[in-house]
Design a protein around this motif. Structure first.
Motif, PDB file in Angstrom:
ATOM      1  N   ASP A 141       0.828  -1.214   0.000  1.00 39.37           N
ATOM      2  CA  ASP A 141       0.000   0.000   0.000  1.00 39.37           C
ATOM      3  C   ASP A 141       0.861   1.261   0.000  1.00 39.37           C
ATOM      4  O   ASP A 141       0.562   2.236   0.711  1.00 39.37           O
ATOM      5  CB  ASP A 141      -0.961   0.010   1.197  1.00 39.37           C
ATOM      6  N   GLY A 142       1.936   1.220  -0.747  1.00 36.72           N
ATOM      7  CA  GLY A 142       2.782   2.391  -0.893  1.00 36.72           C
ATOM      8  C   GLY A 142       3.743   2.637   0.249  1.00 36.72           C
ATOM      9  O   GLY A 142       4.486   3.616   0.224  1.00 36.72           O
ATOM     10  N   ARG A 143       3.757   1.761   1.237  1.00 38.43           N
ATOM     11  CA  ARG A 143       4.675   1.929   2.373  1.00 38.43           C
ATOM     12  C   ARG A 143       5.719   0.821   2.327  1.00 38.43           C
ATOM     13  O   ARG A 143       5.396  -0.341   2.134  1.00 38.43           O
ATOM     14  CB  ARG A 143       3.892   1.894   3.698  1.00 38.43           C
ATOM     15  N   ARG A 144       6.984   1.215   2.519  1.00 36.27           N
ATOM     16  CA  ARG A 144       8.074   0.227   2.442  1.00 36.27           C
ATOM     17  C   ARG A 144       8.425  -0.288   3.842  1.00 36.27           C
ATOM     18  O   ARG A 144       8.549   0.488   4.789  1.00 36.27           O
ATOM     19  CB  ARG A 144       9.320   0.843   1.798  1.00 36.27           C
ATOM     20  N   PHE A 145       8.583  -1.596   3.917  1.00 34.20           N
ATOM     21  CA  PHE A 145       8.944  -2.255   5.177  1.00 34.20           C
ATOM     22  C   PHE A 145      10.200  -3.089   4.951  1.00 34.20           C
ATOM     23  O   PHE A 145      10.302  -3.788   3.938  1.00 34.20           O
ATOM     24  CB  PHE A 145       7.805  -3.173   5.649  1.00 34.20           C
ATOM     25  N   TRP A 146      11.103  -3.011   5.908  1.00 36.63           N
ATOM     26  CA  TRP A 146      12.326  -3.813   5.808  1.00 36.63           C
ATOM     27  C   TRP A 146      12.190  -5.060   6.657  1.00 36.63           C
ATOM     28  O   TRP A 146      11.685  -5.019   7.781  1.00 36.63           O
ATOM     29  CB  TRP A 146      13.549  -2.995   6.248  1.00 36.63           C
ATOM     30  N   ARG A 147      12.657  -6.157   6.090  1.00 40.26           N
ATOM     31  CA  ARG A 147      12.691  -7.444   6.776  1.00 40.26           C
ATOM     32  C   ARG A 147      14.152  -7.742   7.100  1.00 40.26           C
ATOM     33  O   ARG A 147      14.955  -7.988   6.192  1.00 40.26           O
ATOM     34  CB  ARG A 147      12.140  -8.538   5.876  1.00 40.26           C
ATOM     35  N   VAL A 148      14.481  -7.677   8.369  1.00 40.71           N
ATOM     36  CA  VAL A 148      15.862  -7.906   8.782  1.00 40.71           C
ATOM     37  C   VAL A 148      15.929  -9.287   9.435  1.00 40.71           C
ATOM     38  O   VAL A 148      15.286  -9.514  10.467  1.00 40.71           O
ATOM     39  CB  VAL A 148      16.330  -6.828   9.779  1.00 40.71           C
ATOM     40  N   PRO A 149      16.662 -10.214   8.837  1.00 36.77           N
ATOM     41  CA  PRO A 149      16.733 -11.546   9.453  1.00 36.77           C
ATOM     42  C   PRO A 149      17.463 -11.508  10.796  1.00 36.77           C
ATOM     43  O   PRO A 149      18.540 -10.912  10.908  1.00 36.77           O
ATOM     44  CB  PRO A 149      17.507 -12.376   8.425  1.00 36.77           C
ATOM     45  N   VAL A 157      10.388  -3.743  10.159  1.00 39.86           N
ATOM     46  CA  VAL A 157      10.433  -2.333  10.561  1.00 39.86           C
ATOM     47  C   VAL A 157      10.137  -1.462   9.340  1.00 39.86           C
ATOM     48  O   VAL A 157      10.638  -1.717   8.242  1.00 39.86           O
ATOM     49  CB  VAL A 157      11.804  -1.988  11.182  1.00 39.86           C
ATOM     50  N   GLU A 158       9.308  -0.469   9.536  1.00 38.81           N
ATOM     51  CA  GLU A 158       8.951   0.419   8.430  1.00 38.81           C
ATOM     52  C   GLU A 158      10.154   1.280   8.051  1.00 38.81           C
ATOM     53  O   GLU A 158      10.946   1.686   8.907  1.00 38.81           O
ATOM     54  CB  GLU A 158       7.760   1.303   8.822  1.00 38.81           C
ATOM     55  N   ALA A 159      10.279   1.567   6.772  1.00 41.64           N
ATOM     56  CA  ALA A 159      11.484   2.247   6.280  1.00 41.64           C
ATOM     57  C   ALA A 159      11.660   3.638   6.875  1.00 41.64           C
ATOM     58  O   ALA A 159      12.769   4.047   7.201  1.00 41.64           O
ATOM     59  CB  ALA A 159      11.436   2.329   4.758  1.00 41.64           C
ATOM     60  N   SER A 160      10.573   4.375   7.012  1.00 34.10           N
ATOM     61  CA  SER A 160      10.687   5.738   7.525  1.00 34.10           C
ATOM     62  C   SER A 160       9.471   6.064   8.381  1.00 34.10           C
ATOM     63  O   SER A 160       8.489   5.319   8.383  1.00 34.10           O
ATOM     64  CB  SER A 160      10.810   6.742   6.372  1.00 34.10           C
ATOM     65  N   VAL A 161       9.570   7.166   9.079  1.00 34.68           N
ATOM     66  CA  VAL A 161       8.463   7.593   9.934  1.00 34.68           C
ATOM     67  C   VAL A 161       8.088   9.031   9.597  1.00 34.68           C
ATOM     68  O   VAL A 161       8.927   9.830   9.172  1.00 34.68           O
ATOM     69  CB  VAL A 161       8.819   7.500  11.436  1.00 34.68           C
TER      70      VAL A 161
ATOM     71  N   ARG B 223       6.282 -17.627  10.481  1.00 32.17           N
ATOM     72  CA  ARG B 223       5.275 -16.751   9.881  1.00 32.17           C
ATOM     73  C   ARG B 223       5.875 -15.354   9.793  1.00 32.17           C
ATOM     74  O   ARG B 223       5.880 -14.600  10.795  1.00 32.17           O
ATOM     75  CB  ARG B 223       3.989 -16.742  10.710  1.00 32.17           C
ATOM     76  N   PRO B 224       6.389 -14.981   8.635  1.00 33.96           N
ATOM     77  CA  PRO B 224       7.025 -13.657   8.512  1.00 33.96           C
ATOM     78  C   PRO B 224       6.017 -12.549   8.819  1.00 33.96           C
ATOM     79  O   PRO B 224       4.856 -12.620   8.400  1.00 33.96           O
ATOM     80  CB  PRO B 224       7.453 -13.599   7.048  1.00 33.96           C
ATOM     81  N   GLY B 225       6.486 -11.520   9.499  1.00 31.66           N
ATOM     82  CA  GLY B 225       5.584 -10.437   9.893  1.00 31.66           C
ATOM     83  C   GLY B 225       4.926  -9.739   8.719  1.00 31.66           C
ATOM     84  O   GLY B 225       3.763  -9.335   8.813  1.00 31.66           O
ATOM     85  N   TYR B 226       5.642  -9.625   7.624  1.00 28.86           N
ATOM     86  CA  TYR B 226       5.073  -8.867   6.509  1.00 28.86           C
ATOM     87  C   TYR B 226       3.857  -9.555   5.903  1.00 28.86           C
ATOM     88  O   TYR B 226       3.008  -8.918   5.281  1.00 28.86           O
ATOM     89  CB  TYR B 226       6.135  -8.614   5.436  1.00 28.86           C
ATOM     90  N   VAL B 227       3.773 -10.870   6.073  1.00 32.69           N
ATOM     91  CA  VAL B 227       2.642 -11.607   5.525  1.00 32.69           C
ATOM     92  C   VAL B 227       1.325 -11.086   6.107  1.00 32.69           C
ATOM     93  O   VAL B 227       0.332 -10.934   5.391  1.00 32.69           O
ATOM     94  CB  VAL B 227       2.821 -13.117   5.806  1.00 32.69           C
ATOM     95  N   ASP B 228       1.323 -10.788   7.383  1.00 31.57           N
ATOM     96  CA  ASP B 228       0.085 -10.284   7.995  1.00 31.57           C
ATOM     97  C   ASP B 228      -0.249  -8.881   7.500  1.00 31.57           C
ATOM     98  O   ASP B 228      -1.419  -8.542   7.345  1.00 31.57           O
ATOM     99  CB  ASP B 228       0.214 -10.314   9.522  1.00 31.57           C
ATOM    100  N   LEU B 229       0.770  -8.070   7.268  1.00 35.79           N
ATOM    101  CA  LEU B 229       0.514  -6.755   6.668  1.00 35.79           C
ATOM    102  C   LEU B 229      -0.080  -6.915   5.272  1.00 35.79           C
ATOM    103  O   LEU B 229      -1.045  -6.246   4.903  1.00 35.79           O
ATOM    104  CB  LEU B 229       1.820  -5.965   6.534  1.00 35.79           C
ATOM    105  N   LEU B 230       0.521  -7.798   4.503  1.00 35.02           N
ATOM    106  CA  LEU B 230       0.074  -8.027   3.135  1.00 35.02           C
ATOM    107  C   LEU B 230      -1.359  -8.561   3.110  1.00 35.02           C
ATOM    108  O   LEU B 230      -2.205  -8.085   2.343  1.00 35.02           O
ATOM    109  CB  LEU B 230       1.026  -9.015   2.451  1.00 35.02           C
ATOM    110  N   PHE B 231      -1.624  -9.543   3.954  1.00 35.86           N
ATOM    111  CA  PHE B 231      -2.960 -10.141   3.960  1.00 35.86           C
ATOM    112  C   PHE B 231      -4.002  -9.114   4.418  1.00 35.86           C
ATOM    113  O   PHE B 231      -5.118  -9.085   3.889  1.00 35.86           O
ATOM    114  CB  PHE B 231      -2.985 -11.372   4.862  1.00 35.86           C
ATOM    115  N   ALA B 232      -3.644  -8.291   5.387  1.00 39.29           N
ATOM    116  CA  ALA B 232      -4.584  -7.254   5.837  1.00 39.29           C
ATOM    117  C   ALA B 232      -4.893  -6.298   4.688  1.00 39.29           C
ATOM    118  O   ALA B 232      -6.040  -5.879   4.497  1.00 39.29           O
ATOM    119  CB  ALA B 232      -3.997  -6.502   7.034  1.00 39.29           C
TER     120      ALA B 232
END
Lengths: 308, 270
Positions: A141-149, A157-161, B223-232
């Motif tokens: 939805d136009g918002r970037r989120f980072w996935r850090v393993p 975590v969201e890219a910016s605030v 269950r990656p966190g982003y999946v729930d954001l995406l599904f929502a």
């Protein structure tokens, strides 16, 4: 500024003065976790040691606890507000604090709580490098989120605030017959003020016992020092002009930062009303003669507006 | 009138190319001007009004009615407004669209959403081959937006997907998400052979049966966190994620025959 008309609530005088506050920049973070317990642990860690910009570079506190329907990922959450003097400084503090307290916190994720903010500050953009090249991002939805393993799984975590103009330093003083009465009134005020969204009370338990004046009489290097006019133990001391009425033996201050003037006014109104209880002699407020901040909150006007 | 309505008088004998049917373009045109817009019927260029009754003008809400399965490129390149196809649509519907909303209430033919760049594309029925895919020889497929199909899709859905989200309520044919560069493809049902072949980056979320290529390696169950954001987000747009709203995913990294930084998340109820 003042109206000269006496005002009291339940026998407690409200001094005809004003609280003086100043412009700041603020952001809101939404912290979610697997349970309310872990969301609160993350929020408490993130907002720790953030009472005053003077010593902590940022002022932060918990705004509200959020149900799953109020968070982006449908998990329990906590919203926190952070305040600093400018967007750049605020962004640095966000990256430092989220990196040290939420990246490390079990099950926690962190989202932008002001997606409509006119200014932006980095968050995940500054933290993604912990992923050492294994990080990835998603745009939803136009918002970037980072996935850090991380060892547990992934830190999201969201890219910016978003950052917006805000107000810091709203306050009032509780002048009471003794320390116990002052504390009871302060606790009642804090409970009432924390029900207002858009504000935080950054000091421990929402209460300040060491209100300050600008600079110091004796030590040039001090940018702030004890507010001797309100220290009961200094009443009658040579060189001290006490602001305490007779019968006052303890003073506590409530400081409130808010996203806008209306939130601070609502919070002050709720807090002062709750603080007017037995054992309290007077409610006053801290100001610097209007020379420090451009946001003034006349105490009487708070209740005049409520009456309208 | 707040809507332009096009009603096909009779199905064309050969394919009719009608990329002029764009709500953003209709917003500034009178009824007569819309009827004069050129379309290609085989080798002939004719006026849109020769095939369609045109009702309404100066509106970016467009509804197309009649059997338009042989009408191609409806909404192709649209940048805004709303286009509803009240039935099944022909090939290349919404190709290259970059904004607005396009809804096909029936089925969609091959190449629907080809190279889509933005906006929202919804197919209530099934979609044929190369839904939101890439043109042959192109290095890029879809580069933005949200597209979903409530039914099933044919082969090569989301090929060379670079950005954006594609969701499929039913099953997907062979080579789903082939050569994806980034973005996300969600398939609730089964995936055909070759899913994720050449996957460089990006995610394929697989809710049903899946025959994994040997060049994908198992990583973990989580269950990656982003999946729930995406599904929502998908639920807000009207796509039902079904049982995947709960459960976990087995993560397979790949395609290690290529860059190998992508993932297939295979849903499991446990």
């Amino acid at each position: 500024m003042t109206d000269g008309v006496p005002l009291e609530r339940r026998g407690v005088a409200i001094r005809d003065t004003y609280a003086e506050a100043f412009g700041m920049r603020a952001t809101r973070l939404v912290i979610t976790a697997a349970s309310p317990r872990w969301a609160r642990i993350g929020a408490d860690a993130l907002t720790g040691f953030a009472t005053s910009v003077i010593g902590c570079k940022v002022e932060a506190g918990v705004e509200a606890e959020l149900g799953p329907s109020e968070t982006p990922d449908g998990r329990p959450g906590v919203s926190v507000l952070l305040f600093a003097f400018d967007a750049a400084g605020l962004g640095q503090r966000v990256v430092e604090r989220v990196g040290q307290t939420l990246l490390t916190c079990a099950t926690a994720a962190c989202f932008d709580g002001l997606p409509g903010g006119t200014e932006r500050a980095p968050m995940g953009e500054g933290l993604r490098f912990f992923g050492d090249g294994f990080q990835s991002s998603k745009v939803i939805d136009g918002r970037r989120f980072w996935r850090v393993p991380v060892m547990e799984g992934e830190f999201l975590v969201e890219a910016s605030v978003g950052v917006q103009r805000a107000i810091g330093g709203g306050n009032f003083l509780i002048l009471a017959v003794d320390a116990a009465a002052a504390l009871a009134a302060a606790e009642a005020a804090v409970d009432a003020m924390r029900r207002v969204r858009g504000v935080i009370l950054p000091f421990p338990g929402g209460v300040v016992r060491s209100g300050s004046k600008v600079g110091a009489r004796r030590y040039k290097k001090m940018v702030a020092s004890t507010n001797d006019a309100y220290c009961p133990s200094l009443r009658g001391r040579v060189g001290v002009t006490s602001a305490l009425p007779d019968g006052v033996h303890s003073t506590l201050e409530i400081v409130v930062n808010g996203l806008d003037r209306a939130a601070i006014e609502a919070s002050l109104r709720a807090g002062i009303d709750a603080a007017c209880r037995p054992g309290v002699v007077e409610i006053s407020a801290g100001n610097y003669g209007g020379k420090l901040g451009k946001h003034l909150f006349p105490l009487h006007a708070l209740f005049a507006e409520a009456a309208r | 009138m707040s809507e332009v309505r096009l009603t096909l008088r009779q199905a064309p004998s050969v394919a009719l190319e009608a990329p002029c049917v764009r709500p953003d373009a209709f917003a500034t045109l009178s009824e007569a001007a819309i009827a004069r817009l050129p379309v290609e019927h085989g080798r002939e260029v004719v006026a849109l009004g020769e095939f369609f009754d045109v009702r309404g003008e100066h509106a970016d809400q467009v509804r197309v009615e009649g059997d338009v399965r042989r009408v191609k490129r409806l909404g192709a390149g649209m940048i805004g407004g709303s286009l509803i196809v009240a039935g099944s649509a022909g090939r290349h519907t919404g190709a290259g669209m970059s904004g607005g909303s396009l809804v096909v209430e029936g089925d969609a033919d091959d190449w629907t959403g080809l190279g889509m760049r933005g906006g929202r594309l919804v197919v209530h029925g099934n979609a044929a081959a190369a839904f939101c895919g890439a043109a042959p020889g192109s290095s890029r497929g879809m580069t933005g937006g949200l597209a979903f199909v409530r039914g099933s899709v044919g082969v090569r859905v989301g090929e060379r997907l670079r950005r954006g989200v594609i969701a499929v309520g039913g099953s997907a044919g062979a080579y789903a998400g082939a050569h994806m560069v980034a973005g996300t493809l969600v398939v609730r049902g089964a995936l055909g052979p070759g899913a994720g072949i050449g996957l460089k980056r990006g995610s394929i979320v697989a809710g049903g049966a899946l025959e994994l290529l040997p060049t994908f390696r198992y990583a973990c169950r989580y269950r990656p966190g982003y999946v729930d954001l995406l599904f929502a987000s998908l639920e807000r747009h009207g796509f039902d994620v079904g049982a995947m709203a709960a459960g976990a995913f087995d993560r397979f990294g790949g395609d290690h025959a290529d860059l190998g930084r992508g993932e297939i998340l295979k849903w499991t109820a446990s």
